[in-house]
Design a protein around this motif. Structure first.
Motif, short mmCIF file in Angstrom:
data_model
loop_
_atom_site.label_atom_id
_atom_site.label_comp_id
_atom_site.label_asym_id
_atom_site.label_seq_id
_atom_site.Cartn_x
_atom_site.Cartn_y
_atom_site.Cartn_z
N PHE A 284 0.86 -1.19 0.00
CA PHE A 284 0.00 0.00 0.00
C PHE A 284 0.89 1.23 0.00
O PHE A 284 1.85 1.31 0.77
N SER A 285 0.57 2.18 -0.86
CA SER A 285 1.47 3.32 -1.06
C SER A 285 1.58 4.21 0.17
O SER A 285 2.64 4.78 0.45
N ASN A 286 0.49 4.32 0.95
CA ASN A 286 0.52 5.14 2.17
C ASN A 286 0.61 4.23 3.39
O ASN A 286 -0.25 4.24 4.27
N ARG A 287 1.67 3.44 3.41
CA ARG A 287 1.83 2.40 4.42
C ARG A 287 1.82 2.93 5.85
O ARG A 287 1.16 2.35 6.72
N GLU A 288 2.56 3.97 6.13
CA GLU A 288 2.69 4.43 7.51
C GLU A 288 1.36 4.92 8.06
O GLU A 288 1.04 4.72 9.23
N TYR A 289 0.59 5.58 7.21
CA TYR A 289 -0.76 6.00 7.62
C TYR A 289 -1.58 4.77 8.01
O TYR A 289 -2.23 4.73 9.09
N ARG A 291 -0.59 1.77 8.83
CA ARG A 291 -0.01 1.09 9.99
C ARG A 291 -0.42 1.79 11.29
O ARG A 291 -0.77 1.13 12.28
N ASP A 292 -0.40 3.10 11.29
CA ASP A 292 -0.79 3.85 12.49
C ASP A 292 -2.26 3.64 12.81
O ASP A 292 -2.64 3.49 13.99
N ARG A 293 -3.12 3.63 11.79
CA ARG A 293 -4.55 3.45 12.04
C ARG A 293 -4.83 2.04 12.56
O ARG A 293 -5.69 1.86 13.43
N LEU A 294 -4.16 1.05 12.03
CA LEU A 294 -4.33 -0.32 12.54
C LEU A 294 -3.89 -0.40 13.99
O LEU A 294 -4.56 -1.03 14.83
N ILE A 299 -4.44 -3.54 16.24
CA ILE A 299 -3.89 -4.50 15.27
C ILE A 299 -2.42 -4.17 15.03
O ILE A 299 -2.10 -3.11 14.48
N ALA A 300 -1.55 -5.06 15.43
CA ALA A 300 -0.12 -4.86 15.17
C ALA A 300 0.20 -5.23 13.73
O ALA A 300 -0.47 -6.06 13.11
#
Length: 361
Positions: A284-289, A291-294, A299-300
């Motif tokens: 996913f191109s906006n991975r960090e976004y 990851r933070d929402r998960l 959700i780790a």
């Protein structure tokens, strides 16, 4: 929090450890020999050599193949650093081949181009990333044609198959890790599988201070041995490995189906291979976004790997052309898929990814 990894050690594991403790033989011994035999039989090879971890398995396999000073070893730049550290520790030169964008494993076409150009290549370490085998059919053909040693880095792929044959049984040697995040664990530990007696013999001597069958130190070596306690854990884990794999595959199938309509890239599995999902990895191109929402919703997730090996400080002297590996490092994200993850947890992961990916960042 749904963790990205969770070892499953049952009562039978504790009982097996207690049995070993009662014998008083805690270091290398009969338990290790049994585990070597059982794991080699599972992979379909004649020999198994247990080691202290996956890195020492790779190192000892290279020594067993007599790869060292003056030799060149090619591997994937998109892997844990051990895949490239081991050849350097063995005294060889290491270089990298870019990856296939669908499987994340070594691109045989790019390797073949370099072989046709006359490049010296003495060994190739093919990494089975995330639990999916590399193209062992084409790599084996190239190894036969050009005469290089083929080593499987199967640290994440216990039980995976290529053309219905288990990994670890192709080429000259297979190397496994039993770290706690793997599909089966011994706490720390590794294994070399091979059909070649000469490779197994040299590797066995190397991990035991260079001792031969008569206990003479006839060559240089390390103490890379597995303990009996680790081997006892490994035996119980191997018995449960088919169960562990089946649950991972079921969880992965549920994730893939649930994410079909979501604009992300899910794992692709070629028809000639089975995937055992040590990691379920999306792009996913906006991975960090994401990851933070998960994380906010319990959700780790994890990034394997944020940099290709050739961009790490220990390898900064290398000039490598690997645009595919460099691109995917910025997009990959691994989700929980291990056997402790329930169907309800999978549905929660899907729901969260769906809502966040479709929402404006």
């Amino acid at each position: 929090m749904i963790p990205t990894a969770k070892p499953m050690l049952g009562r039978e594991c504790i009982e097996r450890i207690e049995d070993v403790i009662e014998t008083g033989q805690l270091a290398d011994g009969p338990e290790v020999r049994r585990f070597e035999e059982e794991f080699a039989a599972y992979c379909g090879t004649n020999h198994g050599v247990a080691t202290s971890n996956g890195t020492t398995a790779l190192h000892a396999a290279l020594i067993g193949l007599e790869i060292g000073v003056g030799d060149r070893v090619l591997t994937s730049p998109f892997s844990f650093v051990a895949s490239a550290n081991a050849p350097r520790l063995a005294g060889a030169e290491v270089d990298f081949v870019d990856i296939d964008p669908e499987t994340y494993t070594i691109d045989p076409g790019k390797l073949e181009e370099r072989l046709k150009n006359g490049e010296q290549i003495d060994a190739v370490i093919a990494v089975h990333l995330y639990g999916l085998p590399a193209d062992l059919g084409r790599l084996s053909e190239l190894a036969d044609e050009y005469g290089f040693a083929l080593i499987e880095d199967a640290a994440q792929a216990h039980g995976a198959t290529f053309d219905s044959q288990r990994v670890g049984s192709f080429g000259d040697a297979g190397c496994f890790s039993f770290y706690p995040t793997k599909n089966m664990t011994t706490g720390e530990g590794g294994m070399i599988t091979t059909d070649r007696y000469d490779v197994a013999r040299r590797a066995s001597r190397f991990i035991d201070h260079g001792r031969d069958d008569e206990q003479r130190h006839t060559s240089l070596g390390h103490n890379f041995r597995m303990t009996s306690i680790a081997a006892a854990i490994g035996q119980t884990q191997l018995e449960r490995l088919p169960e562990f794999i089946a649950i991972r595959q079921e969880n992965a199938d549920r994730l893939t189906k649930g994410l079909e309509e979501v604009p992300i890239k899910t794992p692709k599995v070629p028809a000639d291979r089975t995937h055992v999902y040590n990691q379920y990895t999306i792009e996913f191109s906006n991975r960090e976004y994401l990851r933070d929402r998960l994380q906010d919703n319990g959700i780790a997730s994890a990034v394997y790997y944020p940099q290709p090996i050739h961009q790490l400080p220990a390898f900064e002297q290398y000039e490598v052309n690997a645009p595919v590996a460099e691109r995917v490092c910025d997009k990959v994200l691994s989700l929980p898929v291990h056997p402790s993850v329930t169907g309800e947890m999978i549905d929660w992961i899907i729901q969260n990814i769906d809502s966040q990916v479709r929402a404006p960042a």
